[in-house]
Design a protein around this motif. Structure first.
Motif, PDB file in Angstrom:
ATOM      1  N   LEU A  31       0.832  -1.204   0.000  1.00  0.00           N
ATOM      2  CA  LEU A  31       0.000   0.000   0.000  1.00  0.00           C
ATOM      3  C   LEU A  31       0.870   1.258   0.000  1.00  0.00           C
ATOM      4  O   LEU A  31       0.528   2.265  -0.637  1.00  0.00           O
ATOM      5  CB  LEU A  31      -0.920  -0.005   1.225  1.00  0.00           C
ATOM      6  CG  LEU A  31      -1.972  -1.118   1.276  1.00  0.00           C
ATOM      7  CD1 LEU A  31      -2.678  -1.119   2.623  1.00  0.00           C
ATOM      8  CD2 LEU A  31      -2.981  -0.967   0.150  1.00  0.00           C
ATOM      9  N   TYR A  32       1.996   1.194   0.675  1.00  0.00           N
ATOM     10  CA  TYR A  32       2.915   2.344   0.768  1.00  0.00           C
ATOM     11  C   TYR A  32       3.488   2.715  -0.601  1.00  0.00           C
ATOM     12  O   TYR A  32       3.561   3.905  -0.947  1.00  0.00           O
ATOM     13  CB  TYR A  32       4.033   1.996   1.744  1.00  0.00           C
ATOM     14  CG  TYR A  32       5.153   2.999   1.819  1.00  0.00           C
ATOM     15  CD1 TYR A  32       5.037   4.147   2.599  1.00  0.00           C
ATOM     16  CD2 TYR A  32       6.340   2.784   1.120  1.00  0.00           C
ATOM     17  CE1 TYR A  32       6.078   5.063   2.684  1.00  0.00           C
ATOM     18  CE2 TYR A  32       7.385   3.693   1.190  1.00  0.00           C
ATOM     19  CZ  TYR A  32       7.247   4.831   1.968  1.00  0.00           C
ATOM     20  OH  TYR A  32       8.289   5.743   2.043  1.00  0.00           O
ATOM     21  N   GLU A  72       8.919   7.609  -4.720  1.00  0.00           N
ATOM     22  CA  GLU A  72      10.352   7.887  -4.726  1.00  0.00           C
ATOM     23  C   GLU A  72      10.963   7.351  -3.434  1.00  0.00           C
ATOM     24  O   GLU A  72      10.257   6.950  -2.508  1.00  0.00           O
ATOM     25  CB  GLU A  72      10.612   9.391  -4.875  1.00  0.00           C
ATOM     26  CG  GLU A  72      10.108   9.961  -6.195  1.00  0.00           C
ATOM     27  CD  GLU A  72      10.407  11.444  -6.329  1.00  0.00           C
ATOM     28  OE1 GLU A  72      10.908  12.025  -5.333  1.00  0.00           O
ATOM     29  OE2 GLU A  72      10.142  12.007  -7.401  1.00  0.00           O
ATOM     30  N   GLY A  73      12.297   7.367  -3.384  1.00  0.00           N
ATOM     31  CA  GLY A  73      12.964   6.899  -2.184  1.00  0.00           C
ATOM     32  C   GLY A  73      12.705   5.425  -1.933  1.00  0.00           C
ATOM     33  O   GLY A  73      12.829   4.589  -2.840  1.00  0.00           O
ATOM     34  N   MET A  74      12.318   5.095  -0.711  1.00  0.00           N
ATOM     35  CA  MET A  74      12.048   3.713  -0.340  1.00  0.00           C
ATOM     36  C   MET A  74      10.920   3.127  -1.180  1.00  0.00           C
ATOM     37  O   MET A  74      10.982   1.965  -1.599  1.00  0.00           O
ATOM     38  CB  MET A  74      11.695   3.636   1.145  1.00  0.00           C
ATOM     39  CG  MET A  74      11.375   2.231   1.647  1.00  0.00           C
ATOM     40  SD  MET A  74      12.797   1.123   1.675  1.00  0.00           S
ATOM     41  CE  MET A  74      13.654   1.777   3.114  1.00  0.00           C
ATOM     42  N   GLY A  75       9.875   3.922  -1.435  1.00  0.00           N
ATOM     43  CA  GLY A  75       8.760   3.445  -2.246  1.00  0.00           C
ATOM     44  C   GLY A  75       9.190   3.075  -3.650  1.00  0.00           C
ATOM     45  O   GLY A  75       8.775   2.042  -4.187  1.00  0.00           O
TER      46      GLY A  75
END
Length: 223
Positions: free
Chosen positions: A144-145, A151-154
């Motif tokens: 879901l995230y 961007e970044g971790m996603g």
């Protein structure tokens, strides 16, 4: 005669309480994200308080905290010297005689069995279920995230988690599994608290105190 016995290590107690706090905050914020039940105050009709964003940010922070502390707990379970008493509980879990004695104890018709580990069979089974639920809720939460933060971790996790999303039946099913796992925690928490208090009061060995201090009291002739 009784003696003080060091049962739970410092880091085991830390991971326990951090996990408990994270689950409580995640449950409360998750309910709000699913159904915003608090209306923010408006100044002149302008939505400047961003209450939903605040709840979502806390949900994400404690979600990653839960993932981190769970990874730490798995490390302690498999590699920590003091955690051998947790690993030894598996021998009691597969022993049918210990199961029978434990059920008699909860029915107040028998004595508490002296197991090889720190958890009785029912506790061990419950904890295994809870950790499976944590894995499910963490995995679905990350899926879901990545659909909100690109961007970044996603962005890093997007291509990794997309095949898992498809295997789970799509984003709608991922959200449903996320909610189901949350309800497992809601059911487990009061049962866990009740049984911890029951063991502490009825067993008279400071079983509940050990999760605070690390120590409980045992008879000297108790193995």
């Amino acid at each position: 005669m009784i003696k003080k016995h060091y049962e739970f290590s410092f880091w085991l107690r830390v991971t326990h309480w951090v996990r408990a706090i994270a689950i409580i905050i995640l449950t409360a914020s998750g309910f709000y994200i699913a159904y915003p039940f608090i209306a923010p105050a408006h100044n002149g009709g302008e939505p400047v308080n961003f209450l939903n964003a605040l709840f979502r940010s806390w949900h994400i922070i404690f979600g990653f905290l839960l993932i981190a502390v769970t990874i730490g707990k798995f490390y302690l379970f498999f590699f920590d010297k003091q955690s051998h008493i947790e690993r030894a509980s598996f021998k009691d879990f597969i022993n049918p005689m210990v199961w029978i004695k434990q059920i008699k104890y909860y029915l107040l018709i028998g004595k508490h069995p002296h197991g090889k580990g720190v958890y009785n069979p029912l506790q061990f089974m419950a904890y295994v279920g809870v950790y499976i639920s944590i894995i499910v809720i963490s995995l679905t939460g990350l899926i879901l995230y990545i659909h909100v933060y690109h961007e970044g971790m996603g962005g890093f996790l997007y291509e990794i988690l997309r095949p898992i999303e498809v295997l789970l039946g799509g984003l709608a099913w991922v959200r449903e599994l996320h909610h189901i796992a949350m309800w497992i925690f809601i059911i487990f928490l009061p049962v866990h608290i009740y049984l911890a208090i029951f063991n502490s009061v009825y067993g008279k060995s400071g079983a509940m105190d050990s999760i605070f201090s690390g120590y409980r009291w045992i008879k000297k002739n108790e193995k």
